[in-house]
Write an enzyme that holds these catalytic residues in place. Structure first.
Site, PDB file in Angstrom:
ATOM      1  N   ASP A  33       0.841  -1.204   0.000  1.00 36.61           N
ATOM      2  CA  ASP A  33       0.000   0.000   0.000  1.00 36.61           C
ATOM      3  C   ASP A  33       0.874   1.251   0.000  1.00 36.61           C
ATOM      4  OD1 ASP A  33      -2.113  -1.684   0.087  1.00 36.61           O
ATOM      5  OD2 ASP A  33      -2.710  -1.250   2.149  1.00 36.61           O
ATOM      6  N   TYR A  34       1.974   1.183   0.747  1.00 36.39           N
ATOM      7  CA  TYR A  34       2.891   2.337   0.838  1.00 36.39           C
ATOM      8  C   TYR A  34       3.469   2.682  -0.530  1.00 36.39           C
ATOM      9  CZ  TYR A  34       6.992   5.109   2.138  1.00 36.39           C
ATOM     10  OH  TYR A  34       7.929   6.103   2.230  1.00 36.39           O
ATOM     11  N   GLU A  35       3.919   1.658  -1.271  1.00 34.47           N
ATOM     12  CA  GLU A  35       4.482   1.904  -2.607  1.00 34.47           C
ATOM     13  C   GLU A  35       3.425   2.452  -3.561  1.00 34.47           C
ATOM     14  OE1 GLU A  35       7.862  -1.441  -3.359  1.00 34.47           O
ATOM     15  OE2 GLU A  35       5.887  -2.208  -2.749  1.00 34.47           O
ATOM     16  N   PHE A  36       2.197   1.917  -3.450  1.00 33.74           N
ATOM     17  CA  PHE A  36       1.098   2.399  -4.290  1.00 33.74           C
ATOM     18  C   PHE A  36       0.825   3.883  -4.013  1.00 33.74           C
ATOM     19  CE2 PHE A  36      -3.303   3.244  -5.387  1.00 33.74           C
ATOM     20  CZ  PHE A  36      -3.490   2.560  -6.578  1.00 33.74           C
ATOM     21  N   SER A  82     -36.207  -6.538 -15.975  1.00 34.24           N
ATOM     22  CA  SER A  82     -36.147  -7.272 -14.710  1.00 34.24           C
ATOM     23  C   SER A  82     -36.171  -8.762 -15.032  1.00 34.24           C
ATOM     24  CB  SER A  82     -37.327  -6.892 -13.816  1.00 34.24           C
ATOM     25  OG  SER A  82     -38.543  -7.080 -14.503  1.00 34.24           O
ATOM     26  N   LEU A  83     -35.946  -9.596 -14.018  1.00 29.69           N
ATOM     27  CA  LEU A  83     -35.947 -11.040 -14.218  1.00 29.69           C
ATOM     28  C   LEU A  83     -37.227 -11.659 -13.686  1.00 29.69           C
ATOM     29  CD1 LEU A  83     -32.320 -12.031 -13.139  1.00 29.69           C
ATOM     30  CD2 LEU A  83     -33.265 -12.214 -15.441  1.00 29.69           C
ATOM     31  N   GLU A 113     -25.317 -18.336 -12.112  1.00 30.92           N
ATOM     32  CA  GLU A 113     -24.561 -17.305 -11.410  1.00 30.92           C
ATOM     33  C   GLU A 113     -25.283 -16.974 -10.106  1.00 30.92           C
ATOM     34  OE1 GLU A 113     -24.060 -13.902 -14.101  1.00 30.92           O
ATOM     35  OE2 GLU A 113     -24.649 -15.276 -15.710  1.00 30.92           O
ATOM     36  N   ASP A 117     -27.175  -9.027  -4.226  1.00 32.65           N
ATOM     37  CA  ASP A 117     -28.174  -8.145  -3.612  1.00 32.65           C
ATOM     38  C   ASP A 117     -27.572  -6.751  -3.444  1.00 32.65           C
ATOM     39  OD1 ASP A 117     -30.610  -7.513  -2.612  1.00 32.65           O
ATOM     40  OD2 ASP A 117     -30.246  -8.270  -0.597  1.00 32.65           O
ATOM     41  N   ARG A 136     -30.392   1.616 -12.684  1.00 31.67           N
ATOM     42  CA  ARG A 136     -31.453   0.924 -13.413  1.00 31.67           C
ATOM     43  C   ARG A 136     -32.707   1.788 -13.537  1.00 31.67           C
ATOM     44  NH1 ARG A 136     -36.005  -1.875 -12.933  1.00 31.67           N
ATOM     45  NH2 ARG A 136     -36.339  -3.581 -14.384  1.00 31.67           N
ATOM     46  N   TYR A 224     -22.088  -8.803 -14.604  1.00 30.03           N
ATOM     47  CA  TYR A 224     -22.643 -10.100 -15.018  1.00 30.03           C
ATOM     48  C   TYR A 224     -23.300 -10.122 -16.397  1.00 30.03           C
ATOM     49  CZ  TYR A 224     -26.721  -7.715 -12.962  1.00 30.03           C
ATOM     50  OH  TYR A 224     -27.680  -6.799 -12.642  1.00 30.03           O
ATOM     51  N   LYS A 287     -29.270 -18.719 -16.946  1.00 30.08           N
ATOM     52  CA  LYS A 287     -29.385 -18.110 -18.276  1.00 30.08           C
ATOM     53  C   LYS A 287     -29.068 -19.139 -19.353  1.00 30.08           C
ATOM     54  CE  LYS A 287     -27.605 -13.707 -16.476  1.00 30.08           C
ATOM     55  NZ  LYS A 287     -26.436 -12.783 -16.458  1.00 30.08           N
ATOM     56  N   LYS A 311     -35.063 -17.929  -6.394  1.00 28.21           N
ATOM     57  CA  LYS A 311     -34.887 -17.299  -5.087  1.00 28.21           C
ATOM     58  C   LYS A 311     -34.739 -18.364  -4.008  1.00 28.21           C
ATOM     59  CE  LYS A 311     -35.187 -12.853  -5.963  1.00 28.21           C
ATOM     60  NZ  LYS A 311     -35.992 -11.986  -5.127  1.00 28.21           N
ATOM     61  N   CYS A 408     -62.998   8.998   4.336  1.00 27.74           N
ATOM     62  CA  CYS A 408     -64.154   9.879   4.109  1.00 27.74           C
ATOM     63  C   CYS A 408     -65.466   9.275   4.602  1.00 27.74           C
ATOM     64  CB  CYS A 408     -64.261  10.230   2.621  1.00 27.74           C
ATOM     65  SG  CYS A 408     -64.640   8.814   1.569  1.00 27.74           S
ATOM     66  N   CYS A 429     -62.963  11.932  -1.727  1.00 33.15           N
ATOM     67  CA  CYS A 429     -62.135  11.263  -0.713  1.00 33.15           C
ATOM     68  C   CYS A 429     -60.745  11.906  -0.714  1.00 33.15           C
ATOM     69  CB  CYS A 429     -62.040   9.773  -1.033  1.00 33.15           C
ATOM     70  SG  CYS A 429     -61.043   8.848   0.142  1.00 33.15           S
TER      71      CYS A 429
END
Length: 669
Positions: A33-36, A82-83, A113, A117, A136, A224, A287, A311, A408, A429
């Site tokens: 991380d230091y070198e980066f 949507s699926l 796949e 979420d 989306r 995906y 798929k 699901k 009402c 109403c």
């Protein structure tokens, strides 16, 4: 010297991109991380001293800094569908049978796949660079959140190798569980409420106005699906492998399955292993692997035929039903609501659940004081699925459904064959009135900035509006004195109302709130009748001749047009300049020469891309169908046309033409 500086900057950018990919995508860092950080600081210094070499896709730009006052709404180039969901193996078997039947072959393989979420995102690349990132939204339009997505380390800003010159890639912005837990620890330490769940937090992060704040959050992006006019490979699985090679974070948990039994094995494996994943998943996406077969299967109005989501079994908890209340909807429909002792379910605190209708209450024998079982339908909407009768209080009483409107006090009606009760007091109403106005101003309808549900309630309560036409009579001086209002808020509201006069007719028609006239139906009616006058003077017979308009919609339009109040509201909207007919601009370049003709488009084309070809057919009055039937007039075939479509067209004697034949057809007409 400047040449050397430019070369140094380009070299540093490329090295940092590779290290970023190794760390955030491959999880295999090759430097510390230091070198980066040292390399990044060197690049920042060189770019600051040499602004002529600025590049929005430089690794230094990932820290954010852009402030967004309002997210621009963008129309997706290719709709984000949507699926369809399934909850049992029987559902999947039925889907496979339909797929095989439509393709006319048993030679079908599938990819499996994980279903992530998070918040869906569409990334658009051209010539190897990220140009935009759009949420989306409703699938047709979304919000441009490019500045925020640029801060996500696993999203490549510049691709490592050639792929496709222009393409979209879709995925989910997620918040890994470790990062989410760390964020909550920090919030608790400073005395703030913890976030409820990773999904909502990820989605909310994309809508932060300051991209520097987004950069502080440990967001990730899992990809995906690729959408392009042409592909370097012939299968979905191979395309994702190519995407992984050029820098995208495509999860490794993807398998090709030759049979539905292999699909079930994948599901069973991940139903157990999902709890060990670093992020939330709620199911499996299956798929069809072949891109040619995907093309052949096409889409329904809402979802691709070539994919389905399975699901996992939903989480269930028990809690006490404290009270049943009743809500009035825009159309007067009454929905009973269960008010519960708060219970944690799938990462959120649930306090309310829908009881749907009187039949559902009677069927489950639900009573106040019962211990009830709650689950999330599709892990989104809480619902009561049963009662623990062993814990029922001795003094419990049967639930009697209300007979009068809770708002009402009008006596409710229930039409034969309808599951719901309705309040018939449509124009008296208060809840129905304000709900109709709220629908009118909503994003998919008139999209009026500055106005929300609370403001509409306030304006109605103060007697400033009684219907959606009253909005156009509002004055700044009427709004400023109201609670939580100021001069700037009032100006924005009036400006938003004035700007809504530019909204096209099809959206205005949807905004009117005619029962059963949703977005898709509104588009069809607007395209056919071209003006509100023509629509409202149409007969029942004329209405049902419109594609996909049945008896129920036709009767609803006739009921709307026969009501004097509605006619008066329409006349007022006309006087304010609201678009109640199709504009000349939108009609430009459109003809009716293909009216009554049904086309099926299959294969890869050179003169058109597929979307432009379909648009051309519709612009000239034709209809595009996704599958061949006796109603099909022509099949426009490109390269790699699906063999079963070819065979079906030939068996039915349907003419098969090329895109050049189609162009000649237009010219001759």
């Amino acid at each position: 010297m400047p040449k050397n500086i430019e070369e140094k900057i380009l070299k540093l950018r490329e090295e940092l991109r590779i290290h970023n990919y190794n760390y955030y995508v491959l999880d295999n860092p090759t430097i510390s991380d230091y070198e980066f950080d040292l390399m990044l600081k060197e690049l920042e210094k060189l770019e600051l001293e040499n602004p002529q070499y600025f590049d929005p896709n430089s690794p230094t730009q990932r820290v954010g800094g852009e402030i967004t006052k309002k997210f621009k709404t963008v129309t997706h180039k290719n709709r984000m569908y949507s699926l369809a969901n399934s909850y049992s193996k029987e559902d999947l078997i039925d889907w496979e049978k339909r797929t095989v039947k439509l393709l006319g072959t048993n030679d079908v393989e599938y990819t499996c796949e994980l279903k992530y979420d998070g918040a869906s995102i569409n990334l658009y690349y051209k010539e190897g660079k990220l140009l935009s990132a759009v949420t989306r939204g409703d699938g047709v339009e979304g919000d441009d959140v490019t500045a925020n997505v640029r801060t996500i380390k696993s999203v490549p800003l510049v691709l490592q190798h050639d792929f496709v010159d222009e393409f979209e890639i879709r995925g989910e912005i997620i918040l890994p569980l470790d990062g989410f837990n760390k964020m909550n620890e920090e919030r608790i330490d400073i005395g703030e409420e913890p976030y409820k769940n990773p999904r909502n937090t990820a989605s909310g992060s994309l809508k932060l106005l300051d991209s520097r704040e987004v950069a502080k959050r440990p967001l990730d992006c899992l990809l995906y699906h690729v959408v392009a006019n042409s592909y370097p490979k012939s299968t979905h699985f191979d395309i994702l492998n190519e995407a992984r090679k050029i820098g995208f974070k495509v999860p490794e948990a993807i398998e090709v399955c030759k049979t539905i039994d292999a699909v079930f094995n994948f599901i069973e494996k991940w139903d157990e292993k999902r709890y060990s994943l670093p992020y939330d998943t709620d199911g499996i996406v299956v798929k069809v692997n072949s891109l040619a077969q995907q093309d052949e299967l096409g889409y329904t109005a809402k979802a691709p035929r070539w994919a389905i989501a399975y699901k996992f079994e939903t989480e269930q908890e028990s809690t006490i039903l404290k009270e049943i209340t009743y809500q009035v909807g825009r159309t007067g429909a009454i929905t009973p609501v269960a008010n519960l002792e708060p219970v944690e379910l799938a990462g959120t605190i649930v306090k309310r659940a829908s009881l749907h209708n009187a039949d559902q209450i009677e069927k489950l024998d639900i009573r106040v004081g019962d211990t009830v079982y709650v689950e999330k339908g599709g892990e989104i909407i809480p619902k009561i699925v049963g009662v623990d009768f062993n814990k029922r209080p001795q003094n419990s009483e049967t639930t009697n459904y209300i007979t009068h409107c809770p708002d009402c006090n009008t006596q409710l009606v229930r039409n034969e064959g309808d599951a719901k009760h309705y309040c018939p007091n449509e124009y008296g109403c208060p809840t129905q009135i304000t709900s109709r106005i709220q629908h009118f101003i909503s994003r998919k309808a008139m999209n009026i900035d500055g106005l929300g549900a609370e403001t509409i309630e306030l304006l109605f309560k103060e007697g400033l509006i009684h219907n959606y036409a009253d909005l156009y009579d509002l004055k700044e001086e009427q709004i400023i004195p109201l609670e939580r209002m100021a001069e700037k808020s009032a100006k924005n509201i009036i400006l938003g109302i004035q700007k809504s006069k530019e909204i096209p007719f099809e959206k205005v028609l949807f905004a009117l709130g005619i029962r059963f006239v949703g977005e898709t139906v509104a588009k069809k009616l607007a395209k056919y009748f071209k003006s509100i006058d023509a629509l409202l003077s149409a007969s029942f017979e004329e209405l049902i001749t419109v594609d996909e308009i049945g008896d129920k919609i036709a009767e609803s339009v006739l009921n709307f047009s026969s009501n004097l109040i509605n006619i008066q509201l329409i006349d007022r909207l006309k006087s304010y300049g609201v678009q109640l007919e199709v504009s000349e601009e939108s009609l430009e370049g459109k003809t009716e020469v293909l009216t009554g003709q049904v086309f099926v488009v299959s294969g890869v084309f050179t003169e058109f891309n597929r979307n432009d070809l379909k648009k051309s057919i519709e612009d000239n009055g034709g209809k595009v169908a996704s599958s061949i039937s006796k109603k099909t007039n022509y099949v426009i075939a490109g390269d790699n046309m699906g063999p079963s479509k070819l065979a079906k067209a030939e068996s039915l004697g349907i003419p098969i033409i090329s895109e050049l034949d189609y162009m000649a057809m237009l010219e001759n007409n």
